[in-house]
Design an enzyme around this catalytic site. Structure first.
Site, PDB file in Angstrom:
ATOM      1  CD  GLU A 273      -2.471  -1.302   2.770  1.00  0.00           C
ATOM      2  OE1 GLU A 273      -2.126  -0.511   3.680  1.00  0.00           O
ATOM      3  OE2 GLU A 273      -3.344  -2.172   2.932  1.00  0.00           O
ATOM      4  N   PRO A 274       1.706   1.435  -1.011  1.00  0.00           N
ATOM      5  CG  PRO A 274       2.791   1.475  -3.101  1.00  0.00           C
ATOM      6  CD  PRO A 274       1.842   0.648  -2.260  1.00  0.00           C
ATOM      7  N   GLY A 275       2.155   4.937  -0.630  1.00  0.00           N
ATOM      8  CA  GLY A 275       1.554   6.244  -0.908  1.00  0.00           C
ATOM      9  C   GLY A 275       2.649   7.241  -1.229  1.00  0.00           C
ATOM     10  NE  ARG A 276       5.760   9.789   3.720  1.00  0.00           N
ATOM     11  CZ  ARG A 276       5.210  10.772   4.437  1.00  0.00           C
ATOM     12  NH1 ARG A 276       5.484  12.019   4.158  1.00  0.00           N
ATOM     13  NH2 ARG A 276       4.396  10.489   5.442  1.00  0.00           N
ATOM     14  CB  CYS A 342      -4.228  34.366  12.067  1.00  0.00           C
ATOM     15  SG  CYS A 342      -4.492  35.644  10.834  1.00  0.00           S
ATOM     16  CD  GLU A 343      -3.453  28.674  14.228  1.00  0.00           C
ATOM     17  OE1 GLU A 343      -2.724  28.355  15.193  1.00  0.00           O
ATOM     18  OE2 GLU A 343      -4.686  28.697  14.273  1.00  0.00           O
TER      19      GLU A 343
HETATM   20  C1  LIG Z   1      -1.243   6.061   5.177  1.00  0.00           C
HETATM   21  C2  LIG Z   1      -1.312   4.599   4.919  1.00  0.00           C
HETATM   22  C3  LIG Z   1      -0.550   4.014   3.912  1.00  0.00           C
HETATM   23  C4  LIG Z   1       0.433   4.792   3.070  1.00  0.00           C
HETATM   24  O1  LIG Z   1       1.495   5.270   3.803  1.00  0.00           O
HETATM   25  P1  LIG Z   1       2.738   5.952   3.033  1.00  0.00           P
HETATM   26  O2  LIG Z   1       3.662   6.292   4.126  1.00  0.00           O
HETATM   27  O3  LIG Z   1       2.221   7.135   2.325  1.00  0.00           O
HETATM   28  O4  LIG Z   1       3.287   4.920   2.110  1.00  0.00           O
HETATM   29  C5  LIG Z   1      -0.712   2.669   3.668  1.00  0.00           C
HETATM   30  N1  LIG Z   1      -1.578   1.917   4.390  1.00  0.00           N
HETATM   31  C6  LIG Z   1      -2.318   2.436   5.389  1.00  0.00           C
HETATM   32  C7  LIG Z   1      -3.247   1.575   6.130  1.00  0.00           C
HETATM   33  C8  LIG Z   1      -2.212   3.797   5.687  1.00  0.00           C
HETATM   34  O5  LIG Z   1      -2.945   4.315   6.670  1.00  0.00           O
END
Ligand SMILES: *Cc1c(COP(=O)(O)O)cnc(C)c1O
Length: 418
Positions: A273-276, A342-343
């Site tokens: 589940e890659p995101g970043r 404004c923080e």
């Molecule tokens: C946020 C998240 C990801 C992705 O994380 P990254 O650090 O962006 O790769 C994958 N799985 C779950 C369950 C998440 O909450």
């Protein structure tokens, strides 16, 4: 690796000058590189080709329809964490058979929505959630596929707000609590136990925590199989870090090879589940200096964006590289790059050495592709910026800049307001 480089003295995204985008689309705006997205996806996917696997891009990192479509076109599945993300996913034609649903707070309508769509699997994060999914599925006489998200109690050595696999965390189910849940899921009339899931955190810059987690999960899989319980999917979550500054995270290739080598004998479909790591360095936030301001202690560059468009510095003390789009000459100065909000927490960089800046200068805040727009707000009533996707020598506005009317959409004045 990304495609934001200087050509003839000006910062480009692929072949398009960022100054051109600023002139035509306005500032601030997010700019993403299609070539970088494709490259990151390929680099992640290629070493996995030898094993049964699924890449489910974690869309909370960046859920713009065009970004999703580009990744779907490359074969990606999606990791969702809400009904809203499922809505976005289906809207761009995602295959439900490649959608996994994570998150600790799934509501009944969200579970129904996911059952309607017939997604691949719910990653279950508590016994109460397991009971709820069973009840909702039973009421509709449907079978819900589930994995249990275990919490392996591994310290990912990242910022505490993005560590998710320690016993202090709200995420997943600790190993001892999880064991009976697998049996319960397997025995339930309207659940089908299909796997084990974990996700230990985000922006992880070492391999060891991933491998430690994998080892603990594999023990669980072996125990389950010894009891005759099925485990078809082994979901290892996301979390692979990226270089924002001088971090040296494992290369996706190394990460994948090490995991594949250790899981080959498991006879599971590996889910990632890659995101970043896919979108983070594929995007920047383009901004314009409004004012330079000095006081007895400090010098500030006040820009037209801030924590409302990129909250990572304020929320996690995160470091993001900032560079002028058109190089300025002269001796470097130490400035705080701050926004209009404004923080006092509204900063993009503190005590940063930058070339002397002037009002009107364009700056690129690098590494803003992940958790930038997706965490943006309208705080202080700033419409959210446009999003732009560059592909070679062309660019497309993939989300229009919000208008003031968007700020008040849905607001209503009661007729009898005194
Ligand atoms: C946020 C998240 C990801 C992705 O994380 P990254 O650090 O962006 O790769 C994958 N799985 C779950 C369950 C998440 O909450």
């Amino acid at each position: 690796m990304h495609h934001f480089d200087f050509h003839e003295g000006s910062l480009h995204c692929e072949q398009v000058p960022l100054s051109q985008i600023a002139a035509e689309v306005g500032s601030p705006c997010y700019v993403y590189s299609a070539a970088t997205l494709r490259r990151h996806y390929r680099v992640f996917a290629e070493p996995l080709a030898a094993v049964s696997h699924m890449i489910c891009y974690s869309m909370k990192a960046n859920s713009n329809a065009a970004i999703l479509k580009l990744l779907l076109n490359m074969g990606s599945g999606l990791d969702i964490v809400s009904g809203g993300e499922l809505y976005r996913a289906l809207r761009v034609g995602a295959d439900p058979a490649k959608i996994v649903f994570s998150g600790v707070g799934k509501t009944v309508p969200e579970i129904e929505q996911a059952l309607d769509a017939n997604i691949l699997v719910f990653n279950v994060e508590s016994e109460a959630e397991l009971d709820r999914i069973q009840a909702v599925a039973a009421a509709r006489d449907q079978v819900a596929r589930v994995s249990i998200r275990v919490n392996p109690d591994i310290d990912p050595r990242t910022h505490p707000y993005i560590a998710t696999g320690l016993y202090e965390s709200k995420f997943g189910v600790d190993l001892d609590t999880a064991r009976p849940l697998f049996g319960k899921a397997h025995a339930a009339s309207h659940l089908e136990l299909v796997g084990v899931d974990c996700h230990i955190g985000s922006q992880i810059t070492e391999l060891a925590p991933f491998l430690d987690a994998l080892e603990r999960i594999q023990q669980v899989v072996q125990e389950l199989r010894a009891q005759g319980l099925p485990v078809r999917y082994l979901d290892l979550g996301g979390g692979l870090g990226i270089p924002y500054n001088n971090e040296t995270p494992p290369h996706p290739d190394e990460y994948a090879r090490e995991i594949v080598a250790r899981s080959r004998a498991m006879d599971c479909t590996l889910v990632f589940e890659p995101g970043r790591v896919i979108v983070g360095n594929a995007g920047i936030l383009l901004t314009q200096v409004q004012y330079i301001k000095s006081n007895y202690k400090k010098r500030f560059a006040i820009v037209d964006t801030g924590m409302h468009h990129l909250i990572r510095p304020a929320l996690y003390q995160a470091w993001q590289q900032i560079q002028p789009v058109l190089p300025r000459t002269g001796e470097a100065e130490v400035v705080d790059v701050v926004g209009p909000i404004c923080e006092s927490g509204d900063f993009l960089a503190l005590a940063r050495e930058l070339p002397p800046l002037q009002a009107g200068d364009l700056l690129a805040v690098m590494g803003a592709g992940a958790y930038g727009f997706s965490m943006a707000s309208q705080y202080n009533s700033y419409p959210r910026p446009a999003e732009v996707l560059v592909d070679g020598d062309r660019y497309h506005v993939i989300r229009a800049r919000e208008a003031y009317a968007d700020l008040v959409r849905g607001e209503q004045l009661p007729d009898d307001l005194a």
